[in-house]
Scaffold this active site. Sequence first.
Site, PDB file in Angstrom:
ATOM      1  N   SER A  50     113.009  30.770  90.554  1.00  0.00           N
ATOM      2  CA  SER A  50     111.896  29.956  91.047  1.00  0.00           C
ATOM      3  C   SER A  50     110.672  30.815  91.333  1.00  0.00           C
ATOM      4  O   SER A  50     110.770  31.894  91.926  1.00  0.00           O
ATOM      5  CB  SER A  50     112.311  29.213  92.320  1.00  0.00           C
ATOM      6  N   SER A  52     108.633  30.158  93.472  1.00  0.00           N
ATOM      7  CA  SER A  52     108.380  30.084  94.911  1.00  0.00           C
ATOM      8  C   SER A  52     109.098  31.167  95.703  1.00  0.00           C
ATOM      9  O   SER A  52     108.811  31.347  96.895  1.00  0.00           O
ATOM     10  CB  SER A  52     108.802  28.710  95.446  1.00  0.00           C
ATOM     11  N   HIS A 107     113.488  12.157 103.200  1.00  0.00           N
ATOM     12  CA  HIS A 107     113.323  10.838 102.582  1.00  0.00           C
ATOM     13  C   HIS A 107     114.717  10.346 102.230  1.00  0.00           C
ATOM     14  O   HIS A 107     115.573  11.128 101.804  1.00  0.00           O
ATOM     15  CB  HIS A 107     112.440  10.938 101.342  1.00  0.00           C
TER      16      HIS A 107
END
Length: 330
Positions: A50, A52, A107
């Site tokens: 990744s 990130s 969520h």
Amino acid sequence: MNVYYEQDADLGFLQGKNIAVLGYGSQGHAHALNLKDSGMNVCVGLRSDSTSCQKARDAGLEVKTIADAVTWADIVMVLLPDQNQKAIYEAEIAPNLVPGNTLAFAHGFNIHYKQIIPQETINVIMIAPKSPGHLVRRTFTQGNGVPCLIAVHQDYTGEAKQQALAWAKGLGGTKAGVIETTIKNETETDLFGEQAVLCGGSAELIKAGFETLVEAGYPEELAYFECMHELKLIVDLYYEGGLSRMNYSVSDTAEYGGMTRGPRLITPAVKAEMKKILEEVQDGRFAREFIDECQNGYPNLNRLREENRTHSIEKVGARLREMMSWLIKK
């Protein structure tokens, strides 16, 4: 409806526990950094390739693979894209959970629609800040916070609600207020709002207004300003003080025109269609449609994206935004 504040939450329910935040996007970076700055022992779980990973390390966070992060953690917050969660849960999360762990979400899509069915021997909670991640982070660094929703889906240890409140406090949310809800209510209202108003309804209203003016012979530039650009001015007034603030702030001409013509657009037929959209959210039809879309490689979404990208409002908008020095160019 229960609302909780600073005195109602105890960070002690997180202290001494290992906390893994899976994902380092808009919400992921805010959750990880705010909890770290609140004194918690936090790592970030990411794919080893990744982009990130370095961002998280540069921010002073420990980075592990997703499987290693889950194995290490007592509490795991899943902040990955909805459509990726099921596969990652089955391959890397579920095999590494142990009884007494806590699985958290921001969520409820995958829990509510049973894409993820957690083992019964763990807590399952939701903490959902009601703002983008950058605002969650910014308000925290300013000593404040944003309102949050919390929900408890499973309470194996008897501490699930206290952990959810503590997480919200670690984000700064209890300084604004934390509202208790359910996974069902959060998921269904969130999806309906996106589809009928925020992302679906508003975009179609903008395009229809723009097209009406252009088809009547008005310049595209004027149509863009009146139907797209100036919408932010109105939405900011809604955001700051509701419908009354907007009506107070605009001219009498605009107020009268809006109040007398608006209902001619949003007719009972429109509301009836909204109810159909809500029913599709409630009974799972939308979820099944979206899951099938993802599994088939996004054929409809890619087509719709291209239609939007090539719409004339996008072309004239790009030209006009070059004139706006205050906009951040990306």
